[in-house]
Write a protein that holds these residues in place. Structure first.
Motif, PDB file in Angstrom:
ATOM      1  N   GLY A 258       8.179 -11.350   2.487  1.00 49.65           N
ATOM      2  CA  GLY A 258       8.518 -10.480   3.605  1.00 49.65           C
ATOM      3  C   GLY A 258       8.020  -9.058   3.430  1.00 49.65           C
ATOM      4  O   GLY A 258       8.602  -8.115   3.964  1.00 49.65           O
ATOM      5  N   HIS A 259       6.902  -8.898   2.718  1.00 49.28           N
ATOM      6  CA  HIS A 259       6.370  -7.560   2.435  1.00 49.28           C
ATOM      7  C   HIS A 259       5.041  -7.394   3.173  1.00 49.28           C
ATOM      8  O   HIS A 259       4.030  -7.968   2.792  1.00 49.28           O
ATOM      9  CB  HIS A 259       6.161  -7.380   0.929  1.00 49.28           C
ATOM     10  N   GLU A 260       5.057  -6.625   4.222  1.00 50.32           N
ATOM     11  CA  GLU A 260       3.844  -6.326   4.985  1.00 50.32           C
ATOM     12  C   GLU A 260       3.128  -5.158   4.327  1.00 50.32           C
ATOM     13  O   GLU A 260       3.662  -4.053   4.253  1.00 50.32           O
ATOM     14  CB  GLU A 260       4.203  -5.964   6.430  1.00 50.32           C
ATOM     15  N   VAL A 261       1.925  -5.388   3.839  1.00 46.87           N
ATOM     16  CA  VAL A 261       1.163  -4.349   3.150  1.00 46.87           C
ATOM     17  C   VAL A 261       0.450  -3.485   4.190  1.00 46.87           C
ATOM     18  O   VAL A 261      -0.410  -3.965   4.928  1.00 46.87           O
ATOM     19  CB  VAL A 261       0.153  -4.959   2.166  1.00 46.87           C
ATOM     20  N   THR A 262       0.821  -2.230   4.254  1.00 45.32           N
ATOM     21  CA  THR A 262       0.186  -1.295   5.192  1.00 45.32           C
ATOM     22  C   THR A 262      -0.710  -0.292   4.487  1.00 45.32           C
ATOM     23  O   THR A 262      -1.527   0.370   5.123  1.00 45.32           O
ATOM     24  CB  THR A 262       1.255  -0.546   5.999  1.00 45.32           C
ATOM     25  N   ASP A 263      -0.553  -0.159   3.176  1.00 48.61           N
ATOM     26  CA  ASP A 263      -1.398   0.729   2.395  1.00 48.61           C
ATOM     27  C   ASP A 263      -1.558   0.112   1.018  1.00 48.61           C
ATOM     28  O   ASP A 263      -0.828  -0.815   0.643  1.00 48.61           O
ATOM     29  CB  ASP A 263      -0.776   2.121   2.292  1.00 48.61           C
ATOM     30  N   LEU A 264      -2.504   0.614   0.253  1.00 47.35           N
ATOM     31  CA  LEU A 264      -2.751   0.039  -1.058  1.00 47.35           C
ATOM     32  C   LEU A 264      -1.561   0.289  -1.980  1.00 47.35           C
ATOM     33  O   LEU A 264      -1.062   1.420  -2.086  1.00 47.35           O
ATOM     34  CB  LEU A 264      -4.011   0.651  -1.679  1.00 47.35           C
TER      35      LEU A 264
ATOM     36  N   ARG B 232      -7.041  -7.714   4.814  1.00 49.66           N
ATOM     37  CA  ARG B 232      -7.048  -6.271   5.055  1.00 49.66           C
ATOM     38  C   ARG B 232      -7.762  -5.528   3.937  1.00 49.66           C
ATOM     39  O   ARG B 232      -8.068  -4.341   4.084  1.00 49.66           O
ATOM     40  CB  ARG B 232      -5.609  -5.760   5.184  1.00 49.66           C
ATOM     41  N   ILE B 233      -7.986  -6.198   2.821  1.00 55.85           N
ATOM     42  CA  ILE B 233      -8.676  -5.566   1.700  1.00 55.85           C
ATOM     43  C   ILE B 233     -10.193  -5.680   1.873  1.00 55.85           C
ATOM     44  O   ILE B 233     -10.939  -4.741   1.562  1.00 55.85           O
ATOM     45  CB  ILE B 233      -8.252  -6.205   0.363  1.00 55.85           C
ATOM     46  N   ARG B 234     -10.678  -6.793   2.405  1.00 54.29           N
ATOM     47  CA  ARG B 234     -12.123  -6.989   2.549  1.00 54.29           C
ATOM     48  C   ARG B 234     -12.803  -5.862   3.340  1.00 54.29           C
ATOM     49  O   ARG B 234     -13.862  -5.381   2.917  1.00 54.29           O
ATOM     50  CB  ARG B 234     -12.405  -8.354   3.179  1.00 54.29           C
ATOM     51  N   PRO B 235     -12.263  -5.400   4.484  1.00 52.02           N
ATOM     52  CA  PRO B 235     -12.947  -4.319   5.211  1.00 52.02           C
ATOM     53  C   PRO B 235     -13.054  -3.025   4.417  1.00 52.02           C
ATOM     54  O   PRO B 235     -13.963  -2.224   4.674  1.00 52.02           O
ATOM     55  CB  PRO B 235     -12.071  -4.140   6.461  1.00 52.02           C
ATOM     56  N   ARG B 236     -12.158  -2.801   3.484  1.00 53.91           N
ATOM     57  CA  ARG B 236     -12.254  -1.598   2.656  1.00 53.91           C
ATOM     58  C   ARG B 236     -13.494  -1.619   1.771  1.00 53.91           C
ATOM     59  O   ARG B 236     -13.998  -0.569   1.366  1.00 53.91           O
ATOM     60  CB  ARG B 236     -11.004  -1.459   1.784  1.00 53.91           C
ATOM     61  N   LEU B 237     -13.973  -2.825   1.475  1.00 53.71           N
ATOM     62  CA  LEU B 237     -15.150  -2.969   0.619  1.00 53.71           C
ATOM     63  C   LEU B 237     -16.421  -3.258   1.409  1.00 53.71           C
ATOM     64  O   LEU B 237     -17.521  -2.980   0.945  1.00 53.71           O
ATOM     65  CB  LEU B 237     -14.924  -4.106  -0.390  1.00 53.71           C
ATOM     66  N   ASN B 238     -16.285  -3.839   2.585  1.00 55.45           N
ATOM     67  CA  ASN B 238     -17.458  -4.316   3.327  1.00 55.45           C
ATOM     68  C   ASN B 238     -17.570  -3.768   4.744  1.00 55.45           C
ATOM     69  O   ASN B 238     -18.530  -4.089   5.445  1.00 55.45           O
ATOM     70  CB  ASN B 238     -17.430  -5.848   3.383  1.00 55.45           C
TER      71      ASN B 238
ATOM     72  N   GLN C 199       1.226  -7.120 -16.000  1.00 55.34           N
ATOM     73  CA  GLN C 199       2.409  -6.960 -15.162  1.00 55.34           C
ATOM     74  C   GLN C 199       1.994  -7.249 -13.716  1.00 55.34           C
ATOM     75  O   GLN C 199       1.342  -6.417 -13.073  1.00 55.34           O
ATOM     76  CB  GLN C 199       2.953  -5.540 -15.299  1.00 55.34           C
ATOM     77  N   VAL C 200       2.352  -8.420 -13.233  1.00 57.15           N
ATOM     78  CA  VAL C 200       1.821  -8.929 -11.972  1.00 57.15           C
ATOM     79  C   VAL C 200       2.902  -8.970 -10.901  1.00 57.15           C
ATOM     80  O   VAL C 200       3.991  -9.517 -11.127  1.00 57.15           O
ATOM     81  CB  VAL C 200       1.225 -10.345 -12.162  1.00 57.15           C
ATOM     82  N   THR C 201       2.577  -8.416  -9.730  1.00 60.08           N
ATOM     83  CA  THR C 201       3.435  -8.524  -8.557  1.00 60.08           C
ATOM     84  C   THR C 201       2.615  -9.140  -7.425  1.00 60.08           C
ATOM     85  O   THR C 201       1.506  -8.687  -7.133  1.00 60.08           O
ATOM     86  CB  THR C 201       3.962  -7.151  -8.105  1.00 60.08           C
ATOM     87  N   VAL C 202       3.162 -10.171  -6.809  1.00 60.69           N
ATOM     88  CA  VAL C 202       2.519 -10.812  -5.659  1.00 60.69           C
ATOM     89  C   VAL C 202       3.262 -10.375  -4.406  1.00 60.69           C
ATOM     90  O   VAL C 202       4.486 -10.528  -4.316  1.00 60.69           O
ATOM     91  CB  VAL C 202       2.548 -12.348  -5.781  1.00 60.69           C
ATOM     92  N   LEU C 203       2.548  -9.826  -3.445  1.00 61.44           N
ATOM     93  CA  LEU C 203       3.128  -9.338  -2.198  1.00 61.44           C
ATOM     94  C   LEU C 203       2.706 -10.261  -1.056  1.00 61.44           C
ATOM     95  O   LEU C 203       1.511 -10.421  -0.790  1.00 61.44           O
ATOM     96  CB  LEU C 203       2.665  -7.910  -1.920  1.00 61.44           C
ATOM     97  N   GLU C 204       3.679 -10.873  -0.395  1.00 66.97           N
ATOM     98  CA  GLU C 204       3.410 -11.837   0.672  1.00 66.97           C
ATOM     99  C   GLU C 204       4.176 -11.418   1.919  1.00 66.97           C
ATOM    100  O   GLU C 204       5.385 -11.189   1.876  1.00 66.97           O
ATOM    101  CB  GLU C 204       3.846 -13.238   0.224  1.00 66.97           C
ATOM    102  N   ARG C 205       3.466 -11.327   3.052  1.00 66.50           N
ATOM    103  CA  ARG C 205       4.123 -10.852   4.269  1.00 66.50           C
ATOM    104  C   ARG C 205       5.047 -11.889   4.889  1.00 66.50           C
ATOM    105  O   ARG C 205       5.996 -11.515   5.593  1.00 66.50           O
ATOM    106  CB  ARG C 205       3.075 -10.410   5.286  1.00 66.50           C
TER     107      ARG C 205
END
Length: 381
Positions: free
Chosen positions: A127-133, A148-154, A31-37
């Motif tokens: 039009g979806h700005e991701v501010t949290d996971l 915004r995901i890369r800094p959470r890991l690195n 079940q895939v959702t793509v979120l694009e700002r």
């Protein structure tokens, strides 16, 4: 085989990496959702070169007929000096007849992948700005060089400015344009051009300069400045640049390939990086989009074959060494294209000799790149 039928997956970013992953994962039943700002999948970017390693994925997704219809063939790579004299020719059609190389406008490829993802059952939210996971079993960071995901890991990272700035432009293509990617090399600068489908020609021009420009490829540039930077180039370059009416400008930065690509679920969803979020590259091997397509297929295949934590670890182990090698090769080409003085003269003479005496040798140096088959990698070992 574990399967993905019950998994909820959120993909951050509707670029080439994110949309290819959506296609592959949805076909496995996730079940895939793509979120694009962005509010729309805009006409950003310009031309892309797709080599056979990526086209094996396109074929496996059942998208080759559509891709063929919107792209143009690439039969050779030609290197020229500033006067427009041939230095070397890599005859792809002759020495790799089993392979397909295509040239395509990025917007057309995005459109194709978005349609295919939706047809496979994925949902794309614009039009979806991701501010949290997002709440999902897995969150895929396909959100590019400013992820915004890369800094959470690195953790926080600072890219290194290469002191190179690039222009990108589209112009009308001349009738009967050679189906080739042509590179014109000069001291401290080079220009790449190739025809696209629908009567367009793509131009990317890179100059070493100390002043800084932001990353990203949508900053407006000045066509007059571009023409001045390449005023001493010969061959078809002056005629091409005379037609440029709009040009985008961006600074080229080196980022390390991410040390950490994934994290299994703990107090939140599992995370994984793909595409430029994991391995931004300089545009000197024409493999940025290709690596993204490879990533997407292999991630989906790994997830279909093993429990998530095991699959994510295997994905990183399969992809990280190859992407490091490609990024290093692109860094090397940045130097090779911009040689100066006696070093440049000797290198060009050597390339001319090799092209004359053993013309297939130059192409076979890249067999490791083009022979790679993403559709069989996860099943190995």
């Amino acid at each position: 085989m574990t399967g993905l039928g019950a998994s909820s997956i959120s993909i951050i970013g509707a670029g080439i990496a994110g949309l290819t992953a959506a296609c592959a994962l949805a076909r496995h039943g996730a079940q895939v959702t793509v979120l694009e700002r962005a509010p729309a999948l805009e006409e950003t970017g310009a031309g892309l070169q797709l080599s056979p390693n990526a086209l094996r994925v396109i074929d496996a997704l059942g998208l080759w007929p559509q891709l063929e219809a919107i792209s143009a063939p690439s039969q050779r790579v030609e290197l020229f000096d500033t006067a427009g004299r041939l230095v070397s020719r890599l005859d792809l059609a002759k020495y790799r007849p089993q392979d397909r190389f295509r040239l395509v406008h990025r917007a057309r490829l995005i459109e194709l992948l978005a349609d295919a993802a939706c047809a496979a059952g994925a949902q794309i939210t614009l039009g979806h700005e991701v501010t949290d996971l997002p709440k999902a079993d897995l969150v895929i960071g396909a959100d590019g060089i400013k992820s915004r995901i890369r800094p959470r890991l690195n953790g926080p990272e600072t890219p290194f400015f290469t002191k190179q700035t690039a222009w990108r432009a589209l112009i009308p293509s001349e009738p009967g344009a050679a189906p080739a990617s042509q590179v014109f090399m000069g001291p401290g600068r080079h220009l790449v051009s190739y025809p696209l489908a629908k009567g367009l020609r793509n131009i990317v021009a890179v100059v070493e300069r100390p002043d800084w420009h932001d990353e990203g490829w949508s900053h407006p540039g000045d066509p007059t400045e571009l023409r001045a930077a390449f005023a001493h180039f010969g061959g078809p370059v002056p005629g091409w640049l005379a037609q440029v009416q709009q040009v985008s400008l961006w600074g080229l930065f080196r980022h390390p390939v991410a040390a950490h690509w994934q994290r299994p679920a703990s107090d939140g969803p599992a995370l994984v990086l793909i595409g430029d979020a994991a391995h931004p590259t300089l545009p000197f091997m024409a493999q940025g989009a290709v690596m993204a397509i490879e990533d997407a297929w292999i991630l989906a295949d790994c997830l279909a074959r093993a429990p998530m934590a095991e699959a994510l670890a295997r994905f990183q182990s399969l992809r990280q060494p190859r992407c490091q090698r490609i990024v290093a090769a692109a860094n090397g080409n940045a130097r090779n294209y911009h040689m100066r003085g006696p070093t440049r003269a000797v290198a060009h003479a050597g390339l001319r000799a090799i092209s004359t005496l053993t013309p297939g040798l130059l192409i076979e140096r890249f067999a490791w790149l083009y022979d790679y088959d993403p559709t069989s990698i996860a099943a190995q070992g």
